[in-house]
Design a protein around this motif. Structure first.
Motif, PDB file in Angstrom:
ATOM      1  N   SER A 158    -130.888  16.336 -47.320  1.00 47.89           N
ATOM      2  CA  SER A 158    -130.072  15.803 -48.438  1.00 47.89           C
ATOM      3  C   SER A 158    -130.776  14.687 -49.026  1.00 47.89           C
ATOM      4  CB  SER A 158    -128.889  14.912 -47.704  1.00 47.89           C
ATOM      5  OG  SER A 158    -128.025  15.920 -47.052  1.00 47.89           O
ATOM      6  N   CYS A 159    -130.565  14.382 -50.385  1.00 54.96           N
ATOM      7  CA  CYS A 159    -130.972  13.351 -51.190  1.00 54.96           C
ATOM      8  C   CYS A 159    -130.230  12.070 -51.054  1.00 54.96           C
ATOM      9  CB  CYS A 159    -131.172  13.682 -52.641  1.00 54.96           C
ATOM     10  SG  CYS A 159    -132.021  12.722 -53.741  1.00 54.96           S
ATOM     11  N   ASN A 160    -130.983  10.956 -51.169  1.00 53.07           N
ATOM     12  CA  ASN A 160    -130.207   9.556 -50.876  1.00 53.07           C
ATOM     13  C   ASN A 160    -130.763   8.707 -51.910  1.00 53.07           C
ATOM     14  OD1 ASN A 160    -130.668   6.758 -49.470  1.00 53.07           O
ATOM     15  ND2 ASN A 160    -128.632   7.267 -48.975  1.00 53.07           N
ATOM     16  N   ALA A 161    -129.639   7.806 -52.646  1.00 53.27           N
ATOM     17  CA  ALA A 161    -130.074   6.606 -53.246  1.00 53.27           C
ATOM     18  C   ALA A 161    -129.574   5.589 -52.929  1.00 53.27           C
ATOM     19  CB  ALA A 161    -129.778   7.101 -54.868  1.00 53.27           C
ATOM     20  N   ILE A 162    -130.241   4.567 -52.826  1.00 55.22           N
ATOM     21  CA  ILE A 162    -129.776   3.052 -52.631  1.00 55.22           C
ATOM     22  C   ILE A 162    -129.693   2.289 -53.589  1.00 55.22           C
ATOM     23  CG2 ILE A 162    -130.339   0.960 -51.144  1.00 55.22           C
ATOM     24  CD1 ILE A 162    -131.856   3.022 -49.260  1.00 55.22           C
ATOM     25  N   CYS A 213    -134.040  16.859 -56.481  1.00 62.18           N
ATOM     26  CA  CYS A 213    -132.890  15.964 -56.599  1.00 62.18           C
ATOM     27  C   CYS A 213    -132.545  15.320 -58.035  1.00 62.18           C
ATOM     28  CB  CYS A 213    -133.118  14.993 -55.470  1.00 62.18           C
ATOM     29  SG  CYS A 213    -131.374  13.708 -55.632  1.00 62.18           S
ATOM     30  N   VAL A 214    -131.776  15.705 -58.740  1.00 54.46           N
ATOM     31  CA  VAL A 214    -131.518  15.375 -60.031  1.00 54.46           C
ATOM     32  C   VAL A 214    -130.335  14.184 -60.091  1.00 54.46           C
ATOM     33  CG1 VAL A 214    -130.681  15.668 -62.506  1.00 54.46           C
ATOM     34  CG2 VAL A 214    -131.946  17.669 -61.029  1.00 54.46           C
ATOM     35  N   VAL A 215    -130.824  13.073 -60.509  1.00 51.43           N
ATOM     36  CA  VAL A 215    -129.956  11.948 -60.445  1.00 51.43           C
ATOM     37  C   VAL A 215    -129.399  11.720 -61.792  1.00 51.43           C
ATOM     38  CG1 VAL A 215    -130.014   9.453 -59.661  1.00 51.43           C
ATOM     39  CG2 VAL A 215    -131.560  11.030 -58.627  1.00 51.43           C
ATOM     40  N   SER A 216    -128.132  11.258 -61.632  1.00 54.28           N
ATOM     41  CA  SER A 216    -127.468  10.843 -62.886  1.00 54.28           C
ATOM     42  C   SER A 216    -126.582   9.687 -62.833  1.00 54.28           C
ATOM     43  CB  SER A 216    -126.677  11.986 -63.417  1.00 54.28           C
ATOM     44  OG  SER A 216    -125.662  12.404 -62.414  1.00 54.28           O
ATOM     45  N   GLY A 217    -126.107   9.088 -63.785  1.00 48.36           N
ATOM     46  CA  GLY A 217    -125.185   8.037 -63.515  1.00 48.36           C
ATOM     47  C   GLY A 217    -126.114   6.726 -63.723  1.00 48.36           C
ATOM     48  N   SER A 218    -125.653   5.553 -63.150  1.00 48.19           N
ATOM     49  CA  SER A 218    -126.403   4.255 -63.349  1.00 48.19           C
ATOM     50  C   SER A 218    -127.833   4.269 -62.656  1.00 48.19           C
ATOM     51  CB  SER A 218    -125.500   3.233 -62.640  1.00 48.19           C
ATOM     52  OG  SER A 218    -124.247   3.145 -63.236  1.00 48.19           O
ATOM     53  N   THR A 219    -128.763   5.183 -63.015  1.00 48.06           N
ATOM     54  CA  THR A 219    -129.814   5.295 -62.149  1.00 48.06           C
ATOM     55  C   THR A 219    -130.722   4.125 -62.380  1.00 48.06           C
ATOM     56  OG1 THR A 219    -130.864   6.085 -64.486  1.00 48.06           O
ATOM     57  CG2 THR A 219    -130.010   7.830 -62.749  1.00 48.06           C
ATOM     58  N   PHE A 220    -130.528   3.043 -63.469  1.00 46.13           N
ATOM     59  CA  PHE A 220    -131.308   1.787 -63.514  1.00 46.13           C
ATOM     60  C   PHE A 220    -131.082   0.920 -62.179  1.00 46.13           C
ATOM     61  CE2 PHE A 220    -127.925  -0.874 -64.480  1.00 46.13           C
ATOM     62  CZ  PHE A 220    -126.999  -0.087 -64.724  1.00 46.13           C
ATOM     63  N   SER A 221    -129.902   1.187 -61.511  1.00 45.87           N
ATOM     64  CA  SER A 221    -129.487   0.225 -60.392  1.00 45.87           C
ATOM     65  C   SER A 221    -130.304   0.788 -59.191  1.00 45.87           C
ATOM     66  CB  SER A 221    -128.207   0.148 -60.433  1.00 45.87           C
ATOM     67  OG  SER A 221    -127.563   1.616 -60.044  1.00 45.87           O
ATOM     68  N   ILE A 222    -130.865   1.852 -59.055  1.00 48.71           N
ATOM     69  CA  ILE A 222    -131.334   2.374 -57.939  1.00 48.71           C
ATOM     70  C   ILE A 222    -132.561   1.737 -57.509  1.00 48.71           C
ATOM     71  CG2 ILE A 222    -132.542   4.401 -56.500  1.00 48.71           C
ATOM     72  CD1 ILE A 222    -130.865   6.155 -58.862  1.00 48.71           C
ATOM     73  N   HIS A 223    -132.510   1.209 -56.223  1.00 42.00           N
ATOM     74  CA  HIS A 223    -133.505   0.495 -55.305  1.00 42.00           C
ATOM     75  C   HIS A 223    -134.593   1.475 -54.807  1.00 42.00           C
ATOM     76  CE1 HIS A 223    -135.738  -2.204 -52.729  1.00 42.00           C
ATOM     77  NE2 HIS A 223    -135.313  -1.652 -51.808  1.00 42.00           N
ATOM     78  N   ALA A 224    -134.073   2.490 -54.185  1.00 44.54           N
ATOM     79  CA  ALA A 224    -134.817   3.453 -53.661  1.00 44.54           C
ATOM     80  C   ALA A 224    -134.194   4.728 -53.371  1.00 44.54           C
ATOM     81  CB  ALA A 224    -135.161   2.989 -51.948  1.00 44.54           C
ATOM     82  N   TRP A 225    -135.113   5.927 -53.141  1.00 47.52           N
ATOM     83  CA  TRP A 225    -134.407   7.179 -52.984  1.00 47.52           C
ATOM     84  C   TRP A 225    -135.161   7.716 -51.716  1.00 47.52           C
ATOM     85  CZ3 TRP A 225    -136.682   4.978 -57.212  1.00 47.52           C
ATOM     86  CH2 TRP A 225    -136.076   5.100 -58.339  1.00 47.52           C
ATOM     87  N   GLY A 226    -134.608   8.672 -51.216  1.00 47.31           N
ATOM     88  CA  GLY A 226    -134.905   9.052 -49.822  1.00 47.31           C
ATOM     89  C   GLY A 226    -134.533  10.437 -49.651  1.00 47.31           C
ATOM     90  N   GLN A 242    -122.113   3.816 -60.490  1.00 49.37           N
ATOM     91  CA  GLN A 242    -121.947   5.147 -59.791  1.00 49.37           C
ATOM     92  C   GLN A 242    -123.347   5.844 -59.948  1.00 49.37           C
ATOM     93  OE1 GLN A 242    -119.578   6.620 -57.746  1.00 49.37           O
ATOM     94  NE2 GLN A 242    -118.609   4.325 -57.682  1.00 49.37           N
ATOM     95  N   VAL A 243    -123.548   6.627 -58.737  1.00 47.92           N
ATOM     96  CA  VAL A 243    -124.967   7.398 -58.949  1.00 47.92           C
ATOM     97  C   VAL A 243    -124.314   8.724 -58.389  1.00 47.92           C
ATOM     98  CG1 VAL A 243    -127.356   8.018 -58.251  1.00 47.92           C
ATOM     99  CG2 VAL A 243    -126.432   5.588 -58.872  1.00 47.92           C
ATOM    100  N   GLN A 244    -124.948   9.688 -59.022  1.00 47.72           N
ATOM    101  CA  GLN A 244    -124.575  11.138 -58.625  1.00 47.72           C
ATOM    102  C   GLN A 244    -125.892  12.008 -58.410  1.00 47.72           C
ATOM    103  OE1 GLN A 244    -123.252  10.506 -62.000  1.00 47.72           O
ATOM    104  NE2 GLN A 244    -121.477   9.486 -60.670  1.00 47.72           N
ATOM    105  N   LEU A 245    -126.096  12.895 -57.228  1.00 49.35           N
ATOM    106  CA  LEU A 245    -127.302  13.641 -57.058  1.00 49.35           C
ATOM    107  C   LEU A 245    -126.811  14.906 -56.632  1.00 49.35           C
ATOM    108  CD1 LEU A 245    -127.031  10.527 -54.967  1.00 49.35           C
ATOM    109  CD2 LEU A 245    -129.590  11.059 -55.239  1.00 49.35           C
ATOM    110  N   VAL A 246    -127.877  15.788 -57.106  1.00 49.04           N
ATOM    111  CA  VAL A 246    -127.613  17.201 -56.886  1.00 49.04           C
ATOM    112  C   VAL A 246    -128.782  17.757 -56.343  1.00 49.04           C
ATOM    113  CG1 VAL A 246    -126.953  19.294 -58.211  1.00 49.04           C
ATOM    114  CG2 VAL A 246    -125.735  17.430 -58.648  1.00 49.04           C
TER     115      VAL A 246
END
Length: 120
Positions: free
Chosen positions: A94-98, A22-35, A1-5
């Motif tokens: 909006s911030c997005n994480a893939i 955009c502050v990202v928390s959770g399983s940040t190691f698994s993020i492939h890309a941000w947008g 899970q990933v949370q973005l604020v």
């Protein structure tokens, strides 16, 4: 899970600047890309800028030369620096994480959004 604020939106005059965070928390190691995406009233959501885990960056043609996306791993934060703002930049951003799951599926995570309004 990933949370973005997200934060940093607001009202600015044309020609001004804003920086979105955009502050990202959770399983940040698994993020492939941000947008960063935006959606104006009556329009489709569009990708404004994206950055991958290996540093590849792309921008929408309408913001090239004015917007800059960056990330700070130490702070788990992705930024969108917006300069020379125009009224047509007015939108909800909006911030997005893939994330690519172990099941091979793509998962998209979204923040709650922040409003940017540019007055003429």
């Amino acid at each position: 899970q990933v949370q973005l604020v997200e934060s940093g939106g607001g009202l600015v005059q044309a020609g001004g600047s804003l920086r979105l965070s955009c502050v990202v928390s959770g399983s940040t190691f698994s993020i492939h890309a941000w947008g960063w995406y935006r959606q104006a009233p009556g329009k489709q959501r569009e990708l404004v800028a994206g950055i991958t885990s290996v540093g590849s960056i792309n921008y929408a043609d309408s913001v090239k030369g004015r917007f800059t996306i960056s990330r700070d791993y130490a702070k788990n934060t992705v930024y969108l620096q917006m300069n020379t703002l125009k009224p047509e930049d007015t939108a909800a951003y909006s911030c997005n994480a893939i994330v690519w799951g172990v099941d091979g599926r793509r998962y998209d995570y979204w923040g709650q959004g922040t409003q940017v309004t540019v007055s003429s």
